[in-house]
Design an enzyme around this catalytic site. Structure first.
Site, PDB file in Angstrom:
ATOM      1  N   GLU A  20       0.822  -1.211   0.000  1.00  0.00           N
ATOM      2  CA  GLU A  20       0.000   0.000   0.000  1.00  0.00           C
ATOM      3  C   GLU A  20       0.856   1.262   0.000  1.00  0.00           C
ATOM      4  OE1 GLU A  20      -3.738   0.557   2.052  1.00  0.00           O
ATOM      5  OE2 GLU A  20      -3.510  -1.425   2.913  1.00  0.00           O
ATOM      6  N   ARG A  43     -12.287 -18.616   5.961  1.00  0.00           N
ATOM      7  CA  ARG A  43     -13.534 -18.579   6.721  1.00  0.00           C
ATOM      8  C   ARG A  43     -14.487 -17.621   6.025  1.00  0.00           C
ATOM      9  NH1 ARG A  43     -13.138 -13.566   9.031  1.00  0.00           N
ATOM     10  NH2 ARG A  43     -11.031 -12.779   9.371  1.00  0.00           N
ATOM     11  N   HIS A  67      -6.780   0.096   8.813  1.00  0.00           N
ATOM     12  CA  HIS A  67      -6.810  -1.208   8.152  1.00  0.00           C
ATOM     13  C   HIS A  67      -7.986  -2.074   8.599  1.00  0.00           C
ATOM     14  CE1 HIS A  67      -2.957  -0.403   6.299  1.00  0.00           C
ATOM     15  NE2 HIS A  67      -2.495  -0.040   7.477  1.00  0.00           N
TER      16      HIS A  67
END
Length: 446
Positions: free
Chosen positions: A17, A113, A51
């Site tokens: 980033e 997940r 974040h």
């Protein structure tokens, strides 16, 4: 920070980033049965704070068929290469400085997940991912083929937290005295009215997911949903979500991961109460507006003075309502059984009497009015430092007699999986230390 919990991939992602001109966070939902995998298209999760995702949507704004094909194919290849079985999410950092391009995205991680934001994928595909997981876990094969999946419409999800945005997004605890969500909105929540938001768990109250035929319809639907969400008993981020949703760049789909950091000052500051909201709060505090005879007085109507925020309003009861003087402007407030009217015009505001005052809902979030001025203790004037929330003292950084400068750390309190530093508000000396490491403290206590 997310980087610390993700290990090597997370550190690489944050590093990427830093060197990407306009980073976007786009992820692909995949599902595998141990042999083959399919994708359920992408989600954009670029609206983040530290974040952590705040608002997510599917599909990603500005996504092209070419880029979607490349990203989704990469995600499926990764899942099949390891014989992946169950739902998973491939997350990518994308350089959007020249629009979305097939050669400008980088793999960040795979979450093995269901993600918090999976409802937006379910909304645009019509798939129940939880059902799919149960079927595959029970020995069934892939529930469908890739060609059976398609995108329908647009979906947006917002995460509703018990947090004080203006106090630096500190988690807010308290009993949910009132909890109402609008109809025709998917609400995923683990709490109900009467539950207590404690300092020991994540302060998320609910996820609100709205579907629309296109992105514009979904944006309008989410705005209505947030305006009609009512939470009393704890401070929430609903106003922040509403302002973020209205951000011009988000409205246009020109998003990136730095929007909140760059424009945080404007997004954090709550709007002031309108004159109509102040008037309705004052009338509600006096218990007026329920019937046509409330407020009736023989001969001369009595006037009452009510504190609303920093202002004192004069309220003169009348049959069926009241006249309220707000900053020299006389407003006529009435209740017609279907809502409030101010000067004869219906307003989309709702008011509720709660402990400590009146809460007004609608038009960009809830406002708390009529706070008891006596509840504002003199501790701040004496120079005391108060715990912003219940928690455990993990460190006391000063001793009796120490000289401190403005901004020095005095103590550290741990609550809701985070550490909060208590800072000196001005230069001075330490005259008393009332806690030690390991003590449990309550909000607002010295």
């Amino acid at each position: 920070a997310k980087a610390e919990s993700l290990g090597a991939f997370g550190n690489d992602a944050v590093l990427i980033e830093k060197y990407v001109a306009k980073p976007r966070h786009i992820e692909v939902q995949v599902f595998g049965d141990g042999e083959k995998a399919v994708h359920l298209f992408e989600r954009d999760c670029s609206l983040q704070r530290r974040h952590q995702k705040v608002i997510e949507e599917a599909p990603a704004p500005g996504m092209t068929d070419e880029v979607r094909a490349a990203m989704c194919a990469a995600a499926v290849r990764a899942a099949e290469a390891v014989g992946y079985k169950r739902a998973g999410t491939d997350e990518f950092i994308v350089d959007a400085s020249e629009g979305l391009r097939a050669d400008r995205f980088w793999f960040m991680e795979i979450n093995t997940r269901l993600q918090v934001e999976h409802p937006v994928t379910e909304a645009i595909t019509g798939v129940d991912l939880v059902e799919w997981q149960l079927r595959v876990a029970g020995g069934e094969g892939m529930p469908c083929e890739q060609g059976d999946l398609a995108i329908s419409g647009h979906a947006i999800e917002a995460r509703l937290y018990a947090e004080d945005v203006e106090a630096g997004f500190l988690p807010s605890v308290g009993r949910l005295e009132h909890l109402r969500f609008p109809d025709q909105v998917r609400v995923d929540s683990g709490v109900v009215e009467g539950d207590v938001i404690s300092p020991f768990y994540d302060p998320m109250i609910a996820k609100l997911t709205v579907w629309g035929a296109d992105r514009g319809a979904a944006l309008r639907g989410m705005a209505r949903a947030l305006d009609r969400t009512e939470v009393a008993g704890t401070v929430t981020n609903v106003g922040f979500l509403r302002r973020l949703l209205a951000h011009p760049r988000f409205q246009s789909g020109d998003v990136d991961t730095g929007i909140i950091d760059r424009d945080g000052a404007a997004l954090v500051v709550a709007g002031s109460m309108s004159a109509a909201a102040q008037a309705i709060a004052a009338v509600t505090a006096l218990g007026l507006g329920g019937s046509a005879l409330q407020g009736f007085s023989l001969w001369v109507p009595l006037s009452h003075f009510v504190g609303v925020g920093e202002d004192v309003l004069r309220v003169t009861p009348r049959a069926g309502g009241a006249g309220v003087d707000v900053a020299g402007r006389l407003l006529t407030v009435s209740w017609d059984g279907d809502g409030w009217r101010v000067d004869g015009e219906k307003v989309g505001l709702r008011a509720l009497r709660v402990s400590g005052g009146v809460q007004v809902f609608g038009a960009g979030g809830g406002f708390v009015a009529l706070a008891d001025p006596l509840a504002r203790g003199g501790a701040e004037r004496r120079g005391a430092v108060l715990a912003p929330m219940p928690g455990r003292v993990v460190r006391v950084a000063v001793s009796l007699g120490d000289a401190v400068r403005e901004g020095d750390v005095l103590a550290v309190v741990e609550a809701m999986k985070m550490e909060h530093r208590l800072l000196a508000a001005r230069d001075g000396g330490v005259g008393e230390v009332l806690v030690r490491a390991g003590d449990q403290v309550e909000a607002g206590l010295e």
